[in-house]
Design an enzyme around this catalytic site. Structure first.
Site, PDB file in Angstrom:
ATOM      1  N   MET A 293     123.495  30.671  14.378  1.00 60.55           N
ATOM      2  CA  MET A 293     123.211  31.784  13.480  1.00 60.55           C
ATOM      3  C   MET A 293     124.399  32.731  13.286  1.00 60.55           C
ATOM      4  SD  MET A 293     120.586  30.776  12.317  1.00 60.55           S
ATOM      5  CE  MET A 293     118.840  30.757  12.029  1.00 60.55           C
TER       6      MET A 293
ATOM      7  N   LEU B  10     130.522  31.443   9.400  1.00 62.80           N
ATOM      8  CA  LEU B  10     131.862  30.945   9.731  1.00 62.80           C
ATOM      9  C   LEU B  10     132.834  31.332   8.626  1.00 62.80           C
ATOM     10  CD1 LEU B  10     130.685  27.440  10.942  1.00 62.80           C
ATOM     11  CD2 LEU B  10     131.576  29.274  12.398  1.00 62.80           C
TER      12      LEU B  10
ATOM     13  N   ASN C 295     125.608  20.898   8.620  1.00 61.47           N
ATOM     14  CA  ASN C 295     124.578  21.895   8.933  1.00 61.47           C
ATOM     15  C   ASN C 295     123.227  21.343   8.531  1.00 61.47           C
ATOM     16  OD1 ASN C 295     123.453  24.522   9.506  1.00 61.47           O
ATOM     17  ND2 ASN C 295     123.362  24.894   7.301  1.00 61.47           N
TER      18      ASN C 295
ATOM     19  N   VAL D  79     127.318  30.492   2.190  1.00 61.52           N
ATOM     20  CA  VAL D  79     126.191  30.247   3.109  1.00 61.52           C
ATOM     21  C   VAL D  79     125.280  29.132   2.572  1.00 61.52           C
ATOM     22  CG1 VAL D  79     124.134  31.279   4.136  1.00 61.52           C
ATOM     23  CG2 VAL D  79     126.212  32.620   3.904  1.00 61.52           C
ATOM     24  N   ASP D  80     124.945  28.197   3.454  1.00 62.85           N
ATOM     25  CA  ASP D  80     124.032  27.092   3.107  1.00 62.85           C
ATOM     26  C   ASP D  80     124.461  26.388   1.823  1.00 62.85           C
ATOM     27  OD1 ASP D  80     122.475  27.585   5.382  1.00 62.85           O
ATOM     28  OD2 ASP D  80     121.364  29.146   4.350  1.00 62.85           O
TER      29      ASP D  80
ATOM     30  N   HIS E 176     119.504  22.771   7.287  1.00 68.01           N
ATOM     31  CA  HIS E 176     118.861  23.974   6.762  1.00 68.01           C
ATOM     32  C   HIS E 176     117.429  23.616   6.362  1.00 68.01           C
ATOM     33  CE1 HIS E 176     118.513  27.871   4.850  1.00 68.01           C
ATOM     34  NE2 HIS E 176     117.961  27.265   3.817  1.00 68.01           N
TER      35      HIS E 176
ATOM     36  N   GLY F  44     117.113  25.072  20.128  1.00 67.81           N
ATOM     37  CA  GLY F  44     117.801  23.793  20.315  1.00 67.81           C
ATOM     38  C   GLY F  44     116.934  22.552  20.151  1.00 67.81           C
ATOM     39  N   SER F  45     115.891  22.630  19.321  1.00 69.01           N
ATOM     40  CA  SER F  45     115.071  21.416  19.155  1.00 69.01           C
ATOM     41  C   SER F  45     115.824  20.354  18.352  1.00 69.01           C
ATOM     42  CB  SER F  45     113.715  21.742  18.515  1.00 69.01           C
ATOM     43  OG  SER F  45     113.859  22.076  17.169  1.00 69.01           O
TER      44      SER F  45
END
Ligand code: GAR
Length: 217
Positions: A92, A95, A109, A146-147, A111, A14-15
């Protein structure tokens, strides 16, 4: 002006969530975190939110038979909290198209690579194996793959010859912590538009300079 209500989805440290929490502490910041959702009960990021009295909820994907059930539970929690923008921050789980479609252009998001290069996991190892001279991070609207999705902002960092995955990840992470709050601010200020799956930012600050690696002598 009403602040944009953000839901942050996490699975771990959670940074990036912390960077958003810190940004929101500034009274003039145009967004606030309405809910932190984790699919992992002991995610360290939950403590960061609790320390600031931000509502948290754990929705363990393992408690659901399928992805849809898990996502319906998330949807309910996000809606109940009045969330207008979802930020994936080290979340992680993949969806489904259904969930992503419901939140189209309201789901972003971060990445740790310069997308579309190096999607997926073990990014920094693969950057080093490839010998790329630069890496960085990308904030993008989420699409079903994804991404993948329209890029909003990127930060570039040089790869050093003596880097390992940890040192490279750490260099990129400090920039993630700057880029994510910037993007949320731009969205909250209604300065980000998606047209034909391309993002334009109103009145962007153009970056200065060029980087060459190794640096010219
Ligand atoms: C961050 O480096 C983020 O870019 C990455 O996970 C880390 C989470 O750190 N996300 C992905 O790889 C998504 N494909 P954090 O929990 O300290 O924010």
């Amino acid at each position: 002006m009403a602040k944009l209500k953000v839901g942050v989805l996490i699975s771990g440290r959670g940074s990036n969530l912390q960077a958003l929490i810190d940004a929101c502490e500034d009274e003039s910041y145009p967004a606030e975190i309405a809910l932190v959702l984790s699919n992992v009960a002991d995610a360290a990021g939950l403590k960061r939110a609790e320390a600031k009295k931000i509502p948290t909820k754990v929705i363990d994907h393992k408690a659901y038979e399928d992805r849809e059930g898990f996502e319906d539970a998330m949807q309910e929690a996000l809606t109940a909290a009045g969330v207008e923008l979802i930020c994936l921050a080290g979340f992680m789980r993949l969806l489904t198209e259904g969930f992503v479609g419901r939140w189209r252009d309201r789901l972003i998001n971060i990445h740790p690579s310069l997308l579309p290069a190096f999607r997926g996991l073990n990014v920094h190892d693969r950057v080093l194996e490839y010998g790329a001279r630069f890496s960085g991070c990308t904030v993008h609207f989420v699409r079903a793959a994804v991404d993948d999705g329209p890029i909003i902002a990127q930060a570039v960092v040089p790869v050093h010859q003596d880097d390992d995955a940890d040192s490279l990840a750490a260099r990129i992470l400090t920039h993630e912590h700057r880029v994510y709050p910037l993007v949320v601010r731009l969205i909250a200020q209604s300065r980000v538009r998606v047209t034909d799956d391309l993002v334009t930012v109103r009145d962007p600050q153009a970056p200065m300079g060029t980087m060459i690696n190794p640096a010219p002598e």
